[in-house]
Design a protein around this motif. Structure first.
Motif, short mmCIF file in Angstrom:
data_model
loop_
_atom_site.label_atom_id
_atom_site.label_comp_id
_atom_site.label_asym_id
_atom_site.label_seq_id
_atom_site.Cartn_x
_atom_site.Cartn_y
_atom_site.Cartn_z
N VAL A 1 -73.15 -35.09 23.08
CA VAL A 1 -73.99 -34.53 24.13
C VAL A 1 -74.21 -33.06 23.79
O VAL A 1 -73.25 -32.32 23.55
CB VAL A 1 -73.35 -34.65 25.52
N VAL A 2 -75.48 -32.67 23.74
CA VAL A 2 -75.84 -31.28 23.43
C VAL A 2 -76.67 -30.75 24.59
O VAL A 2 -77.67 -31.37 24.98
CB VAL A 2 -76.64 -31.18 22.12
N ILE A 3 -76.28 -29.60 25.14
CA ILE A 3 -77.00 -29.05 26.28
C ILE A 3 -76.92 -27.53 26.25
O ILE A 3 -75.88 -26.95 25.95
CB ILE A 3 -76.39 -29.61 27.61
N ARG A 4 -78.06 -26.89 26.51
CA ARG A 4 -78.09 -25.43 26.53
C ARG A 4 -77.50 -24.91 27.83
O ARG A 4 -77.64 -25.51 28.90
CB ARG A 4 -79.53 -24.93 26.38
N VAL A 5 -76.85 -23.75 27.72
CA VAL A 5 -76.22 -23.11 28.88
C VAL A 5 -77.06 -21.91 29.29
O VAL A 5 -77.14 -20.93 28.54
CB VAL A 5 -74.79 -22.64 28.55
N PRO A 6 -77.71 -21.93 30.45
CA PRO A 6 -78.48 -20.77 30.87
C PRO A 6 -77.61 -19.52 31.01
O PRO A 6 -78.00 -18.43 30.64
CB PRO A 6 -79.06 -21.20 32.23
N ALA B 1 -69.67 -18.85 28.74
CA ALA B 1 -68.35 -19.45 28.52
C ALA B 1 -67.75 -19.94 29.83
O ALA B 1 -67.14 -21.02 29.89
CB ALA B 1 -67.43 -18.44 27.84
N GLU B 2 -67.91 -19.14 30.89
CA GLU B 2 -67.37 -19.55 32.20
C GLU B 2 -68.05 -20.82 32.70
O GLU B 2 -67.40 -21.73 33.22
CB GLU B 2 -67.56 -18.42 33.20
N ASP B 3 -69.39 -20.85 32.55
CA ASP B 3 -70.14 -22.03 33.00
C ASP B 3 -69.72 -23.27 32.21
O ASP B 3 -69.55 -24.36 32.77
CB ASP B 3 -71.64 -21.79 32.83
N ALA B 4 -69.55 -23.11 30.89
CA ALA B 4 -69.17 -24.24 30.04
C ALA B 4 -67.78 -24.75 30.41
O ALA B 4 -67.55 -25.97 30.49
CB ALA B 4 -69.21 -23.84 28.57
N ALA B 5 -66.84 -23.85 30.67
CA ALA B 5 -65.48 -24.26 31.03
C ALA B 5 -65.47 -25.04 32.34
O ALA B 5 -64.77 -26.05 32.47
CB ALA B 5 -64.59 -23.02 31.14
N ARG B 6 -66.27 -24.57 33.30
CA ARG B 6 -66.34 -25.27 34.58
C ARG B 6 -66.94 -26.67 34.42
O ARG B 6 -66.45 -27.64 35.01
CB ARG B 6 -67.18 -24.44 35.57
N ALA B 7 -67.95 -26.77 33.58
CA ALA B 7 -68.60 -28.07 33.37
C ALA B 7 -67.65 -29.04 32.68
O ALA B 7 -67.58 -30.22 33.03
CB ALA B 7 -69.86 -27.88 32.53
N LEU B 8 -66.87 -28.56 31.72
CA LEU B 8 -65.93 -29.43 31.00
C LEU B 8 -64.81 -29.91 31.93
O LEU B 8 -64.34 -31.05 31.80
CB LEU B 8 -65.35 -28.69 29.80
N SER B 9 -64.41 -29.05 32.85
CA SER B 9 -63.37 -29.47 33.80
C SER B 9 -63.87 -30.61 34.69
O SER B 9 -63.10 -31.49 35.08
CB SER B 9 -62.90 -28.29 34.64
N GLU B 10 -65.16 -30.60 34.98
CA GLU B 10 -65.72 -31.67 35.81
C GLU B 10 -65.73 -33.00 35.05
O GLU B 10 -65.58 -34.07 35.65
CB GLU B 10 -67.13 -31.28 36.28
N LEU B 11 -65.90 -32.93 33.73
CA LEU B 11 -65.81 -34.16 32.93
C LEU B 11 -64.40 -34.73 33.02
O LEU B 11 -64.21 -35.95 33.16
CB LEU B 11 -66.15 -33.86 31.46
N ALA B 12 -63.40 -33.84 32.94
CA ALA B 12 -62.01 -34.30 33.02
C ALA B 12 -61.72 -34.95 34.36
O ALA B 12 -61.06 -36.00 34.44
CB ALA B 12 -61.07 -33.12 32.77
N LEU C 1 -72.91 -32.88 33.17
CA LEU C 1 -73.13 -31.59 32.51
C LEU C 1 -74.45 -30.96 32.94
O LEU C 1 -74.54 -29.76 33.16
CB LEU C 1 -73.09 -31.75 30.99
N SER C 2 -75.48 -31.78 33.06
CA SER C 2 -76.78 -31.27 33.48
C SER C 2 -76.71 -30.67 34.88
O SER C 2 -77.27 -29.60 35.15
CB SER C 2 -77.83 -32.39 33.44
N ALA C 3 -76.00 -31.36 35.78
CA ALA C 3 -75.86 -30.86 37.15
C ALA C 3 -75.03 -29.58 37.19
O ALA C 3 -75.36 -28.63 37.91
CB ALA C 3 -75.23 -31.93 38.03
N ALA C 4 -73.96 -29.54 36.39
CA ALA C 4 -73.08 -28.38 36.41
C ALA C 4 -73.71 -27.14 35.77
O ALA C 4 -73.46 -26.01 36.20
CB ALA C 4 -71.77 -28.72 35.68
N LEU C 5 -74.54 -27.36 34.76
CA LEU C 5 -75.11 -26.24 34.01
C LEU C 5 -76.55 -25.92 34.40
O LEU C 5 -77.10 -24.91 33.97
CB LEU C 5 -75.04 -26.54 32.50
#
Length: 326
Positions: free
Chosen positions: A266-271, A280-291, A249-253
């Motif tokens: 896990v709590v992380i701020r989204v720039p 929202a777009e950044d968060a969706a992309r980061a969550l897909s990487e977790l999957a 998540l840190s790398a993606a965001l």
């Protein structure tokens, strides 16, 4: 053009080796609630006492509706009211007796003092308790009576210095309703607090003070957006995957995870890109990487940063941290 209720430039107050207020520059517009946010020891109460002419500044200037707090102290006192952290009432007198006494001290004739007392008791929901001794009042009732005493002369500017300290949630909500009512009648309110939700609920603008200095100022929304477009909250099925999830998540965001005591969270701020849509777009992309990495999540959310997160980002310590400064 909006009238200015308070203007300070380089305001300083020193107690021995402690610069309780250290070059404070503050502009407060008239007609609304301005919140002054900071931990214990940030200099909030000291600043209020100088603005209310109870303390003489050691440097800088301060004006209230254009009147200098030192050179025109009497004029300033005629414009302001102050409710401190503790009720300034006679415990052995009834609620009505307290208000009538203060009214008489303010120059009201006895009939006028009684009439004004009855008016305020009714407005603050205290008529049924008017003949009870204040020592038998609850904390919320005392605070309401204390604020009503401050309003006997309907000040143009009301200082509320941590008015809900020690109150239960119901009493706090009652005080919040009173503050909103006071502003609706045209009084400007300067509210100091270390409760971030209180500032968020009441203030149209907020000044953040730390170590006697103004470190940020703006609307609640502006302050929140200054630390990021949003915050991702993820709950993991397997706590053993937390380190991997934080790394991904840190790398993606492009941000660092905020420490959390829950091993599954896990709590992380989204720039983001300056907009909620970008976050929202950044968060969706980061969550897909977790999957893709096989990290299973049971729950997630994207929310606007809280004022707690704002304060932590600005000061590197939480707003409820206890300090030793005045």
């Amino acid at each position: 053009m909006t009238e200015t209720a308070i203007e300070t430039n380089g305001l300083v107050k020193v107690f021995g080796d402690n610069r309780a207020v250290d070059g404070l520059d503050l502009t407060v517009p008239a007609g609304a609630v301005f919140g002054v946010l900071g931990p214990n020891g940030a200099g909030k109460t000291t600043a209020v006492r100088m603005l209310a002419t109870l303390l003489r500044p050691d440097g800088g200037t301060a004006r209230v509706f254009g009147r200098d707090v030192v050179a025109e102290a009497d004029a300033v006192r005629s414009l302001v009211g102050l409710t401190g952290q503790y009720a300034s009432l006679d415990e052995d007198m009834t609620g009505r007796e307290n208000l009538v006494l203060i009214g008489r001290l303010l120059g009201f004739r006895k009939p006028a003092a009684r009439a004004r007392a009855d008016e305020l008791l009714e407005a603050f929901g205290l008529t049924a308790a008017a003949e009870r001794q204040v020592k038998n009042y609850s904390g919320g009732m005392r605070r309401r009576l204390d604020i009503s005493a401050t309003l006997l002369n309907t000040p143009r500017l009301l200082f509320l210095d941590e008015p809900t300290t020690g109150l239960d949630p119901r009493s706090r909500n009652q005080v919040w309703d009173i503050v909103r009512a006071v502003v609706s009648y045209g009084t400007t309110v300067l509210l100091t607090t270390q409760y971030l939700d209180e500032a968020d609920q009441l203030a149209s603008r907020i000044g953040v003070i730390d170590h006697g200095k103004l470190i940020a100022e703006g609307t609640p929304g502006e302050l929140k957006s200054s630390v990021g477009a949003g915050t991702v909250h993820v709950r993991l099925r397997d706590p053993a995957q937390r380190a991997d999830a934080e790394k991904l998540l840190s790398a993606a965001l492009g941000a660092t995870a905020t420490p959390d005591p829950d091993p599954r969270r896990v709590v992380i701020r989204v720039p983001g890109h300056g907009t909620e849509h970008g976050a929202a777009e950044d968060a969706a992309r980061a969550l897909s990487e977790l999957a893709v990495a096989g990290i299973v999540i049971d729950d997630f959310s994207l929310g606007q940063p809280s004022l707690d997160e704002v304060f932590l980002a600005l000061t590197d310590h939480p707003a409820t941290e206890k300090e030793t400064a005045a």
